[in-house]
Scaffold this motif. Sequence first.
Motif, PDB file in Angstrom:
ATOM      1  N   LEU A  68       0.830  -1.208   0.000  1.00 28.04           N
ATOM      2  CA  LEU A  68       0.000   0.000   0.000  1.00 28.04           C
ATOM      3  C   LEU A  68       0.863   1.255   0.000  1.00 28.04           C
ATOM      4  O   LEU A  68       0.472   2.282  -0.535  1.00 28.04           O
ATOM      5  CB  LEU A  68      -0.942   0.010   1.204  1.00 28.04           C
ATOM      6  CG  LEU A  68      -2.108  -0.978   1.142  1.00 28.04           C
ATOM      7  CD1 LEU A  68      -2.873  -0.965   2.458  1.00 28.04           C
ATOM      8  CD2 LEU A  68      -3.025  -0.693  -0.026  1.00 28.04           C
ATOM      9  N   LEU A  71       1.467   2.803  -3.369  1.00 33.86           N
ATOM     10  CA  LEU A  71       0.328   3.303  -4.136  1.00 33.86           C
ATOM     11  C   LEU A  71       0.110   4.802  -3.907  1.00 33.86           C
ATOM     12  O   LEU A  71       0.527   5.351  -2.898  1.00 33.86           O
ATOM     13  CB  LEU A  71      -0.952   2.558  -3.723  1.00 33.86           C
ATOM     14  CG  LEU A  71      -0.957   1.047  -3.908  1.00 33.86           C
ATOM     15  CD1 LEU A  71      -2.261   0.470  -3.389  1.00 33.86           C
ATOM     16  CD2 LEU A  71      -0.743   0.662  -5.358  1.00 33.86           C
ATOM     17  N   THR A  72      -0.592   5.413  -4.833  1.00 33.54           N
ATOM     18  CA  THR A  72      -1.000   6.805  -4.656  1.00 33.54           C
ATOM     19  C   THR A  72      -2.154   6.846  -3.666  1.00 33.54           C
ATOM     20  O   THR A  72      -2.774   5.814  -3.368  1.00 33.54           O
ATOM     21  CB  THR A  72      -1.477   7.416  -5.987  1.00 33.54           C
ATOM     22  OG1 THR A  72      -2.675   6.729  -6.399  1.00 33.54           O
ATOM     23  CG2 THR A  72      -0.416   7.316  -7.066  1.00 33.54           C
ATOM     24  N   ASP A  73      -2.475   8.033  -3.153  1.00 29.45           N
ATOM     25  CA  ASP A  73      -3.601   8.173  -2.230  1.00 29.45           C
ATOM     26  C   ASP A  73      -4.896   7.679  -2.864  1.00 29.45           C
ATOM     27  O   ASP A  73      -5.704   7.013  -2.214  1.00 29.45           O
ATOM     28  CB  ASP A  73      -3.759   9.632  -1.780  1.00 29.45           C
ATOM     29  CG  ASP A  73      -2.669  10.067  -0.816  1.00 29.45           C
ATOM     30  OD1 ASP A  73      -1.988   9.181  -0.252  1.00 29.45           O
ATOM     31  OD2 ASP A  73      -2.508  11.285  -0.620  1.00 29.45           O
ATOM     32  N   GLU A  74      -5.094   7.997  -4.128  1.00 29.67           N
ATOM     33  CA  GLU A  74      -6.310   7.574  -4.824  1.00 29.67           C
ATOM     34  C   GLU A  74      -6.383   6.049  -4.926  1.00 29.67           C
ATOM     35  O   GLU A  74      -7.431   5.442  -4.689  1.00 29.67           O
ATOM     36  CB  GLU A  74      -6.354   8.195  -6.222  1.00 29.67           C
ATOM     37  CG  GLU A  74      -7.643   7.903  -6.981  1.00 29.67           C
ATOM     38  CD  GLU A  74      -7.682   8.596  -8.329  1.00 29.67           C
ATOM     39  OE1 GLU A  74      -8.334   8.039  -9.227  1.00 29.67           O
ATOM     40  OE2 GLU A  74      -7.073   9.670  -8.487  1.00 29.67           O
ATOM     41  N   GLN A  75      -5.261   5.426  -5.243  1.00 36.12           N
ATOM     42  CA  GLN A  75      -5.229   3.968  -5.344  1.00 36.12           C
ATOM     43  C   GLN A  75      -5.474   3.318  -3.980  1.00 36.12           C
ATOM     44  O   GLN A  75      -6.202   2.341  -3.872  1.00 36.12           O
ATOM     45  CB  GLN A  75      -3.883   3.506  -5.910  1.00 36.12           C
ATOM     46  CG  GLN A  75      -3.690   3.838  -7.367  1.00 36.12           C
ATOM     47  CD  GLN A  75      -2.267   3.592  -7.829  1.00 36.12           C
ATOM     48  OE1 GLN A  75      -1.304   3.812  -7.076  1.00 36.12           O
ATOM     49  NE2 GLN A  75      -2.120   3.139  -9.061  1.00 36.12           N
ATOM     50  N   ARG A  76      -4.865   3.893  -2.928  1.00 32.46           N
ATOM     51  CA  ARG A  76      -5.083   3.360  -1.578  1.00 32.46           C
ATOM     52  C   ARG A  76      -6.549   3.456  -1.199  1.00 32.46           C
ATOM     53  O   ARG A  76      -7.097   2.547  -0.586  1.00 32.46           O
ATOM     54  CB  ARG A  76      -4.216   4.107  -0.563  1.00 32.46           C
ATOM     55  CG  ARG A  76      -2.818   3.552  -0.440  1.00 32.46           C
ATOM     56  CD  ARG A  76      -2.105   4.062   0.811  1.00 32.46           C
ATOM     57  NE  ARG A  76      -1.814   5.479   0.766  1.00 32.46           N
ATOM     58  CZ  ARG A  76      -0.759   6.020   0.191  1.00 32.46           C
ATOM     59  NH1 ARG A  76       0.121   5.254  -0.392  1.00 32.46           N
ATOM     60  NH2 ARG A  76      -0.570   7.319   0.198  1.00 32.46           N
ATOM     61  N   ALA A  78      -9.140   3.371  -3.201  1.00 31.17           N
ATOM     62  CA  ALA A  78      -9.888   2.361  -3.946  1.00 31.17           C
ATOM     63  C   ALA A  78      -9.689   0.977  -3.335  1.00 31.17           C
ATOM     64  O   ALA A  78     -10.642   0.201  -3.200  1.00 31.17           O
ATOM     65  CB  ALA A  78      -9.448   2.368  -5.413  1.00 31.17           C
ATOM     66  N   VAL A  79      -8.460   0.670  -2.937  1.00 32.27           N
ATOM     67  CA  VAL A  79      -8.171  -0.618  -2.306  1.00 32.27           C
ATOM     68  C   VAL A  79      -8.914  -0.722  -0.973  1.00 32.27           C
ATOM     69  O   VAL A  79      -9.526  -1.744  -0.666  1.00 32.27           O
ATOM     70  CB  VAL A  79      -6.657  -0.821  -2.109  1.00 32.27           C
ATOM     71  CG1 VAL A  79      -6.367  -2.022  -1.223  1.00 32.27           C
ATOM     72  CG2 VAL A  79      -5.958  -0.958  -3.449  1.00 32.27           C
ATOM     73  N   SER A  82     -12.563  -1.400  -1.552  1.00 29.15           N
ATOM     74  CA  SER A  82     -12.749  -2.775  -2.002  1.00 29.15           C
ATOM     75  C   SER A  82     -12.656  -3.754  -0.825  1.00 29.15           C
ATOM     76  O   SER A  82     -13.482  -4.658  -0.684  1.00 29.15           O
ATOM     77  CB  SER A  82     -11.705  -3.118  -3.061  1.00 29.15           C
ATOM     78  OG  SER A  82     -11.810  -4.457  -3.447  1.00 29.15           O
TER      79      SER A  82
END
Length: 100
Positions: A68, A71-76, A78-79, A82
């Motif tokens: 994690l 990852l970028t803040d946006e990707q984190r 989304a994860v 999920s």
Amino acid sequence: MTTPRTEHRAKIAEARNVLGEVIARARFAGEPTILMNRGKEAAVLVSYAFYEQAKRDRQAAEAIARALGDLTDEQRGAVAKSLYDRLLELIHEEGAGAES
């Protein structure tokens, strides 16, 4: 839903006197004993299987944290969403199974 296991508390000196019983509860019944020293939690006696699973869980959590971190803040975000959604599904499934 799984039945909660009994959790025991004992002063270290008292546990020493019944160590075989404390170990048997942890090993065969999966019931941990929290060892107390001067009124504070000092250690927990658990089964070896529980200990091994806890080590694997910690390694997995550390690997997830490292992944994690890349990852970028946006990707984190989304994860996290999920994972949250999946946890809700699992809780719902477990609750539905208990009602059967």
